[in-house]
Structures are given as structure tokens and as C-alpha cells.
Scaffold this motif. Structure first.
Motif, PDB file in Angstrom:
ATOM      1  N   GLN A  62      -8.089   2.381 -15.489  1.00 36.46           N
ATOM      2  CA  GLN A  62      -8.711   2.984 -14.316  1.00 36.46           C
ATOM      3  C   GLN A  62      -8.511   2.100 -13.082  1.00 36.46           C
ATOM      4  O   GLN A  62      -8.194   2.597 -11.987  1.00 36.46           O
ATOM      5  N   ARG A  63      -8.682   0.801 -13.271  1.00 37.92           N
ATOM      6  CA  ARG A  63      -8.509  -0.144 -12.167  1.00 37.92           C
ATOM      7  C   ARG A  63      -7.071  -0.116 -11.654  1.00 37.92           C
ATOM      8  O   ARG A  63      -6.833  -0.106 -10.444  1.00 37.92           O
ATOM      9  N   SER A  64      -6.106  -0.083 -12.575  1.00 40.45           N
ATOM     10  CA  SER A  64      -4.700  -0.022 -12.192  1.00 40.45           C
ATOM     11  C   SER A  64      -4.378   1.288 -11.482  1.00 40.45           C
ATOM     12  O   SER A  64      -3.652   1.307 -10.486  1.00 40.45           O
ATOM     13  N   ALA A  65      -4.935   2.387 -11.997  1.00 45.08           N
ATOM     14  CA  ALA A  65      -4.670   3.698 -11.406  1.00 45.08           C
ATOM     15  C   ALA A  65      -5.219   3.779  -9.977  1.00 45.08           C
ATOM     16  O   ALA A  65      -4.569   4.317  -9.076  1.00 45.08           O
ATOM     17  N   GLU A  66      -6.406   3.236  -9.767  1.00 44.30           N
ATOM     18  CA  GLU A  66      -6.995   3.256  -8.434  1.00 44.30           C
ATOM     19  C   GLU A  66      -6.183   2.401  -7.464  1.00 44.30           C
ATOM     20  O   GLU A  66      -5.967   2.780  -6.303  1.00 44.30           O
ATOM     21  N   ALA A  67      -5.719   1.245  -7.942  1.00 46.47           N
ATOM     22  CA  ALA A  67      -4.888   0.380  -7.098  1.00 46.47           C
ATOM     23  C   ALA A  67      -3.561   1.056  -6.786  1.00 46.47           C
ATOM     24  O   ALA A  67      -3.067   1.006  -5.649  1.00 46.47           O
ATOM     25  N   ALA A  68      -2.970   1.718  -7.778  1.00 51.02           N
ATOM     26  CA  ALA A  68      -1.702   2.419  -7.565  1.00 51.02           C
ATOM     27  C   ALA A  68      -1.864   3.538  -6.543  1.00 51.02           C
ATOM     28  O   ALA A  68      -0.983   3.770  -5.708  1.00 51.02           O
ATOM     29  N   GLN A  69      -2.987   4.225  -6.582  1.00 52.19           N
ATOM     30  CA  GLN A  69      -3.240   5.299  -5.618  1.00 52.19           C
ATOM     31  C   GLN A  69      -3.309   4.740  -4.196  1.00 52.19           C
ATOM     32  O   GLN A  69      -2.753   5.329  -3.253  1.00 52.19           O
ATOM     33  N   ARG A  70      -3.966   3.613  -4.027  1.00 54.98           N
ATOM     34  CA  ARG A  70      -4.047   3.003  -2.688  1.00 54.98           C
ATOM     35  C   ARG A  70      -2.669   2.549  -2.207  1.00 54.98           C
ATOM     36  O   ARG A  70      -2.340   2.683  -1.017  1.00 54.98           O
ATOM     37  N   LEU A  71      -1.868   2.027  -3.116  1.00 49.92           N
ATOM     38  CA  LEU A  71      -0.517   1.601  -2.735  1.00 49.92           C
ATOM     39  C   LEU A  71       0.343   2.803  -2.356  1.00 49.92           C
ATOM     40  O   LEU A  71       1.160   2.722  -1.425  1.00 49.92           O
ATOM     41  N   SER A 105       3.667  -1.496  11.786  1.00 53.36           N
ATOM     42  CA  SER A 105       2.326  -1.489  11.200  1.00 53.36           C
ATOM     43  C   SER A 105       2.373  -1.033   9.741  1.00 53.36           C
ATOM     44  O   SER A 105       1.673  -1.586   8.885  1.00 53.36           O
ATOM     45  N   ALA A 106       3.199  -0.024   9.447  1.00 57.99           N
ATOM     46  CA  ALA A 106       3.310   0.472   8.075  1.00 57.99           C
ATOM     47  C   ALA A 106       3.926  -0.578   7.157  1.00 57.99           C
ATOM     48  O   ALA A 106       3.492  -0.754   6.019  1.00 57.99           O
ATOM     49  N   VAL A 107       4.945  -1.284   7.646  1.00 60.01           N
ATOM     50  CA  VAL A 107       5.564  -2.355   6.845  1.00 60.01           C
ATOM     51  C   VAL A 107       4.548  -3.450   6.559  1.00 60.01           C
ATOM     52  O   VAL A 107       4.468  -3.964   5.435  1.00 60.01           O
ATOM     53  N   GLU A 108       3.758  -3.801   7.549  1.00 62.23           N
ATOM     54  CA  GLU A 108       2.747  -4.832   7.346  1.00 62.23           C
ATOM     55  C   GLU A 108       1.695  -4.374   6.346  1.00 62.23           C
ATOM     56  O   GLU A 108       1.203  -5.163   5.529  1.00 62.23           O
ATOM     57  N   SER A 109       1.335  -3.093   6.385  1.00 66.44           N
ATOM     58  CA  SER A 109       0.371  -2.560   5.422  1.00 66.44           C
ATOM     59  C   SER A 109       0.918  -2.642   4.002  1.00 66.44           C
ATOM     60  O   SER A 109       0.199  -3.011   3.068  1.00 66.44           O
ATOM     61  N   VAL A 110       2.189  -2.295   3.830  1.00 69.02           N
ATOM     62  CA  VAL A 110       2.812  -2.373   2.508  1.00 69.02           C
ATOM     63  C   VAL A 110       2.858  -3.822   2.031  1.00 69.02           C
ATOM     64  O   VAL A 110       2.600  -4.119   0.862  1.00 69.02           O
ATOM     65  N   ARG A 111       3.193  -4.729   2.937  1.00 65.74           N
ATOM     66  CA  ARG A 111       3.215  -6.150   2.572  1.00 65.74           C
ATOM     67  C   ARG A 111       1.816  -6.632   2.188  1.00 65.74           C
ATOM     68  O   ARG A 111       1.650  -7.381   1.227  1.00 65.74           O
ATOM     69  N   HIS A 112       0.808  -6.189   2.927  1.00 62.30           N
ATOM     70  CA  HIS A 112      -0.568  -6.579   2.612  1.00 62.30           C
ATOM     71  C   HIS A 112      -0.978  -6.061   1.233  1.00 62.30           C
ATOM     72  O   HIS A 112      -1.678  -6.748   0.479  1.00 62.30           O
ATOM     73  N   GLY A 113      -0.535  -4.856   0.897  1.00 60.80           N
ATOM     74  CA  GLY A 113      -0.839  -4.309  -0.427  1.00 60.80           C
ATOM     75  C   GLY A 113      -0.267  -5.157  -1.549  1.00 60.80           C
ATOM     76  O   GLY A 113      -0.825  -5.197  -2.650  1.00 60.80           O
ATOM     77  N   MET A 114       0.834  -5.824  -1.280  1.00 59.91           N
ATOM     78  CA  MET A 114       1.440  -6.699  -2.278  1.00 59.91           C
ATOM     79  C   MET A 114       0.507  -7.864  -2.622  1.00 59.91           C
ATOM     80  O   MET A 114       0.525  -8.370  -3.745  1.00 59.91           O
ATOM     81  N   THR A 116      -2.873  -7.686  -2.352  1.00 57.56           N
ATOM     82  CA  THR A 116      -4.214  -7.211  -2.706  1.00 57.56           C
ATOM     83  C   THR A 116      -4.150  -6.240  -3.882  1.00 57.56           C
ATOM     84  O   THR A 116      -4.284  -6.629  -5.027  1.00 57.56           O
ATOM     85  N   ASP A 117      -3.921  -4.976  -3.596  1.00 55.31           N
ATOM     86  CA  ASP A 117      -3.963  -3.940  -4.631  1.00 55.31           C
ATOM     87  C   ASP A 117      -2.959  -4.172  -5.757  1.00 55.31           C
ATOM     88  O   ASP A 117      -3.239  -3.862  -6.911  1.00 55.31           O
ATOM     89  N   LEU A 118      -1.806  -4.694  -5.418  1.00 54.54           N
ATOM     90  CA  LEU A 118      -0.772  -4.882  -6.439  1.00 54.54           C
ATOM     91  C   LEU A 118      -1.245  -5.825  -7.543  1.00 54.54           C
ATOM     92  O   LEU A 118      -0.831  -5.697  -8.706  1.00 54.54           O
TER      93      LEU A 118
END
Length: 210
Positions: A62-71, A105-114, A116-118
Motif C-alpha cells: 500500500q505504501r509503495s502504491a501510494e508513493a507510485a501514484q504521487r510520482l 518546474s516540472a523537472v524539479e518536481s520529478v527530481r524532488h520525487g526521487m 522523497t516518494d521514490l
């Protein structure tokens, strides 16, 4: 008198045998009861451990699925502004300045996800694929690698982004990941855009946005 003595001896022997037999029966019954209780206790411990492991696995999934959804939400934003990715390091963007800012901004968001959520996703292959996508974005946007073929740059990143999206969808669905493949080499001479070995059917559908 002798017959009375023999009779008494036989009675005593029979009584002793009965008492001994009863004692053995009681002992065996208690031993069997103790073994049964011990087996039931061990079974209960095993079942409790199995239940705990199942609950832990379900929580992890569940934790992985929620993180994947945010990514996926981060990637969707980047997908929308990919045409401006090669403009990030340019003083005069080919497209609009606003589009370049949105893309940055989108690239920075994707990098930030790496960072955190990843980290909530346990599969190393998914992590590696996502990090490779971040590197591709920076290679195109800020390091200007492969800038001699702008259209292919964008299509390469878009193809790999979709590949990462499919990997994250597999995490959400708890299904098999797409096969491993190397990310695109941006400085290759081939003009054909990168695609993973197995292309889902909906990639051919204009409604998919690929």
C-alpha cells in the motif's frame, strides 16, 4: 488357610495391576494432553507470525502504491511540458518563456520525487528506472546532450518517461514490471526515437497522449 492366602495374594496382585495400569493411563493421557497443548501453542505462534508477515507485506504494498501514484502525478506534469525541455539552458527558448518555466518546474518536481516518494518503493529496478529518467531530463535540459536532434531528444525522453510510468503502474497493480532495457543514448547517430522492446497497445492510440 492356604487357599485363602492364595486368594488374597491374587486379589492384591490384581489390585496392584489395576492401580499401575490406571497410573500409566493417566500418565499417557497427561503426556498426550501436554503434547496437544504444545502443538496448538506452536501453531498459534506460527499463525500469528504469518498474519504479521501478511499485514506487513500489505502495508508495504500500500505504501509503495501510494508513493507510485504521487510520482505518476509528477510525471504527468512533466509529460505536458516536454517540448520545452531542450530550452531549459537556452537564453532564447524556441518556445515560450512561460513554457520553459513550467517545464523547469516540472523537472524539479520529478527530481524532488526521487528524493522523497521514490524511497518508499522497495523495488530497486523501479528506483533505477526513475533515476535514469531524471538523469535524461538533466542531460537534455541542462547539459544539452544530443541537441543536434531536438525532435528526437524530446521523443527519447517521452518514450522513457512512458516506460517509467508503466513501471509505476505495475507497482500500483502489484503486477510484473516491464522488461529491463537500457535508457536511450542521446548522442547516437540513429534518428529513430527510443522505444522499449515491448510497446503496450495503447501507445498506438492517439488518446494516450504518447
Amino acid at each position: 488357610m492356604s487357599s485363602w492366602g492364595d486368594l488374597a495374594g491374587q486379589a492384591v496382585s490384581a489390585l496392584m495391576g489395576t492401580v499401575a495400569g490406571g497410573a500409566i493411563t493417566v500418565y499417557v493421557a497427561r503426556w498426550q494432553t501436554a503434547r496437544t497443548i504444545e502443538a496448538q501453542a506452536q501453531l498459534a505462534v506460527t499463525q500469528e507470525a504469518a498474519n504479521a508477515a501478511l499485514a506487513r507485506n500489505q502495508w508495504t504494498q500500500q505504501r509503495s502504491a501510494e508513493a507510485a501514484q504521487r510520482l505518476l502525478e509528477r510525471l504527468a506534469a512533466l509529460h505536458a511540458w516536454l517540448p520545452s525541455l531542450p530550452d531549459l539552458a537556452m537564453e532564447e527558448p524556441r518556445l515560450s518563456v512561460q513554457a520553459r518555466e513550467r517545464c523547469a518546474s516540472a523537472v524539479e518536481s520529478v527530481r524532488h520525487g526521487m528524493q522523497t516518494d521514490l524511497l518508499s518503493i522497495g523495488d530497486d529496478r523501479v528506483r533505477t528506472r526513475y533515476r535514469s529518467l531524471v538523469r535524461l531530463c538533466y542531460d537534455v535540459g541542462w547539459r544539452c546532450i544530443g541537441q543536434g536532434n531536438r525532435d528526437r531528444q524530446i521523443r527519447d525522453v517521452r518514450g522513457y518517461l512512458r516506460y517509467v510510468q508503466l513501471s509505476l503502474e505495475a507497482v500500483i497493480d502489484a503486477s510484473s514490471l516491464p522488461d529491463d532495457c537500457e535508457p536511450p543514448a542521446l548522442e547516437r547517430s540513429d534518428s529513430v526515437a527510443w522505444r522499449p522492446p515491448a510497446v503496450p497497445w495503447h501507445w498506438q492510440d492517439p488518446a494516450d497522449g504518447s
